[in-house]
Design an enzyme around this catalytic site. Structure first.
Site, PDB file in Angstrom:
ATOM      1  N   LYS A 110      -3.876 -10.132 -29.011  1.00 50.42           N
ATOM      2  CA  LYS A 110      -3.327 -10.941 -30.104  1.00 50.42           C
ATOM      3  C   LYS A 110      -1.868 -11.307 -29.879  1.00 50.42           C
ATOM      4  O   LYS A 110      -1.373 -12.270 -30.457  1.00 50.42           O
ATOM      5  CB  LYS A 110      -3.466 -10.207 -31.448  1.00 50.42           C
ATOM      6  CG  LYS A 110      -4.886 -10.209 -31.987  1.00 50.42           C
ATOM      7  CD  LYS A 110      -4.888  -9.895 -33.475  1.00 50.42           C
ATOM      8  CE  LYS A 110      -6.260 -10.095 -34.088  1.00 50.42           C
ATOM      9  NZ  LYS A 110      -6.268  -9.841 -35.532  1.00 50.42           N
ATOM     10  N   LYS A 191     -15.770 -13.008 -27.217  1.00 47.52           N
ATOM     11  CA  LYS A 191     -16.467 -12.649 -28.465  1.00 47.52           C
ATOM     12  C   LYS A 191     -16.322 -13.767 -29.498  1.00 47.52           C
ATOM     13  O   LYS A 191     -15.332 -14.504 -29.502  1.00 47.52           O
ATOM     14  CB  LYS A 191     -15.951 -11.312 -29.010  1.00 47.52           C
ATOM     15  CG  LYS A 191     -14.575 -11.369 -29.590  1.00 47.52           C
ATOM     16  CD  LYS A 191     -14.193 -10.093 -30.330  1.00 47.52           C
ATOM     17  CE  LYS A 191     -12.765 -10.267 -30.840  1.00 47.52           C
ATOM     18  NZ  LYS A 191     -12.223  -9.167 -31.567  1.00 47.52           N
ATOM     19  N   LYS A 194     -12.880 -15.184 -35.495  1.00 50.65           N
ATOM     20  CA  LYS A 194     -12.290 -16.058 -36.515  1.00 50.65           C
ATOM     21  C   LYS A 194     -11.100 -16.812 -35.943  1.00 50.65           C
ATOM     22  O   LYS A 194     -10.839 -17.945 -36.300  1.00 50.65           O
ATOM     23  CB  LYS A 194     -11.740 -15.214 -37.669  1.00 50.65           C
ATOM     24  CG  LYS A 194     -12.781 -14.639 -38.589  1.00 50.65           C
ATOM     25  CD  LYS A 194     -12.095 -13.687 -39.584  1.00 50.65           C
ATOM     26  CE  LYS A 194     -13.113 -12.864 -40.328  1.00 50.65           C
ATOM     27  NZ  LYS A 194     -12.577 -11.582 -40.780  1.00 50.65           N
TER      28      LYS A 194
HETATM   29  P1  AMP Z   1     -12.401  -8.738 -38.332  1.00 54.53           P
HETATM   30  O1  AMP Z   1     -12.951 -10.082 -38.597  1.00 54.53           O
HETATM   31  O2  AMP Z   1     -11.610  -8.690 -37.060  1.00 54.53           O
HETATM   32  O3  AMP Z   1     -11.706  -8.121 -39.517  1.00 54.53           O
HETATM   33  O4  AMP Z   1     -13.664  -7.814 -38.035  1.00 54.53           O
HETATM   34  C1  AMP Z   1     -14.429  -7.246 -39.055  1.00 54.53           C
HETATM   35  C2  AMP Z   1     -15.597  -6.470 -38.477  1.00 54.53           C
HETATM   36  O5  AMP Z   1     -16.480  -7.345 -37.764  1.00 54.53           O
HETATM   37  C3  AMP Z   1     -15.196  -5.370 -37.488  1.00 54.53           C
HETATM   38  O6  AMP Z   1     -16.052  -4.252 -37.679  1.00 54.53           O
HETATM   39  C4  AMP Z   1     -15.452  -5.992 -36.163  1.00 54.53           C
HETATM   40  O7  AMP Z   1     -15.721  -5.040 -35.147  1.00 54.53           O
HETATM   41  C5  AMP Z   1     -16.684  -6.836 -36.450  1.00 54.53           C
HETATM   42  N1  AMP Z   1     -16.757  -7.984 -35.532  1.00 54.53           N
HETATM   43  C6  AMP Z   1     -15.846  -8.982 -35.402  1.00 54.53           C
HETATM   44  N2  AMP Z   1     -16.243  -9.868 -34.473  1.00 54.53           N
HETATM   45  C7  AMP Z   1     -17.435  -9.420 -33.993  1.00 54.53           C
HETATM   46  C8  AMP Z   1     -18.361  -9.909 -33.004  1.00 54.53           C
HETATM   47  N3  AMP Z   1     -18.123 -11.029 -32.327  1.00 54.53           N
HETATM   48  N4  AMP Z   1     -19.503  -9.192 -32.793  1.00 54.53           N
HETATM   49  C9  AMP Z   1     -19.753  -8.050 -33.486  1.00 54.53           C
HETATM   50  N5  AMP Z   1     -18.919  -7.545 -34.416  1.00 54.53           N
HETATM   51  C10 AMP Z   1     -17.776  -8.212 -34.673  1.00 54.53           C
END
Ligand code: AMP
Ligand code: TRP
Length: 325
Positions: A110, A191, A194
């Site tokens: 990041k 991956k 967002k």
């Molecule tokens: P975040 O959007 O970064 O707050 O992520 C929220 C949750 O979604 C966390 O548990 C991440 O590990 C999971 N997560 C985010 N992106 C992915 C992805 N591409 N595949 C699987 N899990 C994800």
């Protein structure tokens, strides 16, 4: 049942990776011992528009209720409503080391290429440790990208306990059997995210069915035409993982259905499976989001419940460290 805690940032619309890696699992086997959090204090570690942050916080909570989190069973709240998170975060900053934070891959990703990196982005994993430890958490259901942060949390808790006396339970990350890392549909080596994916690479929970279908039909595929998972087939493996996650079947099993058929058939059926799976959640979202007053009230109740647990843990941590105020 094991105590669970997990969190999600209100930094944009939730996507299929969030759903498979986290949200769908939070909605399974719910219990009063499970606590979930919209982590807005984490979202301000990169520049945010205040009005957008406020709106996205409520929207994410609405998605979580829509996915089936039952406010009469689990606790769901907004992180900034429970000041104990920030306070324990500070205490733990005096336990974690720079060496540990320098190893965090999410920080490296990041901060790369950013002209000016906020201190909060660097210390973010310590706030996450506070989130988890406040609730005496045993299990943290997350996607693969959060495993390292949960391991850091465990190390910090262990160090705190040995230095200041037993205070925290040592948590562990739990990952889904398939789909711990859903990849971008256009760039299957990255991956689904967002912040870094292009719109065509991400299925948003808020996408309509036609958009979802179009994105899946246009997903990149691998050379050859054989439908099977494997390291030489990153794009098809990802499609099969998504298929498996939304149907509860195994990727190998699904691939067998496409023996002698092409990628087009796989994508068409996958689009239908994803839409069918998300349909009830998408319908409920519209209903829940239409009543922000009720939503705020539910979150306020959740924060009250969370705070009664968090305050007790923080109190013990403060006393054990020797803070006399
Ligand atoms: P975040 O959007 O970064 O707050 O992520 C929220 C949750 O979604 C966390 O548990 C991440 O590990 C999971 N997560 C985010 N992106 C992915 C992805 N591409 N595949 C699987 N899990 C994800
Ligand atoms: N860092 C997590 C992410 O980016 C979000 C998060 C904050 C979290 N606090 C948490 C996840 C506590 C699990 C437990 O996805």
């Amino acid at each position: 049942m094991a105590r669970r805690f997990s969190g999600m940032q209100p930094s944009g619309e939730p996507h299929l990776g969030n759903y498979v890696g986290a949200i769908a699992r939070w909605a399974q086997d719910q219990s009063p011992d499970h606590v979930y959090c919209v982590v807005d204090l984490h979202a301000i570690t990169v520049p945010q528009d205040p009005a957008a942050l406020r709106a996205q916080t409520l929207e994410l909570a609405a998605w979580l209720y829509a996915a089936g989190l039952d406010p009469d069973v689990v606790t769901l709240f907004v992180q900034s409503a429970v000041h104990e998170h920030a306070e324990l975060g500070w205490i733990l900053q005096c336990v974690a080391t720079m060496g540990e934070l320098n190893r965090m891959t999410q920080f490296k990703d990041k901060s790369a290429g950013r002209g000016s990196v906020l201190v909060g982005l660097y210390t973010y994993p310590v706030l996450q440790a506070a989130d988890i430890l406040l609730y005496q958490t045993e299990e943290v259901p997350v996607g693969e990208d959060q495993r390292q942060h949960v391991e850091l949390t465990r190390d910090v808790a262990q160090r705190f306990n040995s230095r200041f006396g037993e205070t925290f339970v040592l948590p562990k990350a739990t990952l889904p059997p398939v789909g711990a890392r859903i990849m971008d549909l256009q760039q299957p080596d990255r991956k689904m995210s967002k912040s870094t994916s292009t719109p065509a690479g991400v299925i948003l929970l808020g996408d309509d069915e036609a958009t979802t279908r179009r994105k899946i039909m246009r997903a990149v595929t691998d050379s050859g035409s054989e439908v099977r998972p494997g390291p030489d087939k990153p794009a098809v493996t990802n499609l099969l993982d998504v298929f498996a996650a939304v149907t509860g079947r195994s990727p190998v099993d699904i691939a067998a259905d496409y023996d002698g058929r092409g990628y087009g058939d796989l994508k068409r059926d996958l689009a239908e499976a994803v839409n069918a799976h998300l349909r009830p959640t998408r319908t409920r979202y519209a209903e829940i989001a239409a009543d922000p007053g009720a939503l705020r009230e539910q979150l306020r109740k959740g924060a009250g419940r969370a705070q009664s647990v968090a305050a007790e843990t923080l109190d013990r941590a403060r006393r054990n460290v020797g803070l006399a105020g």
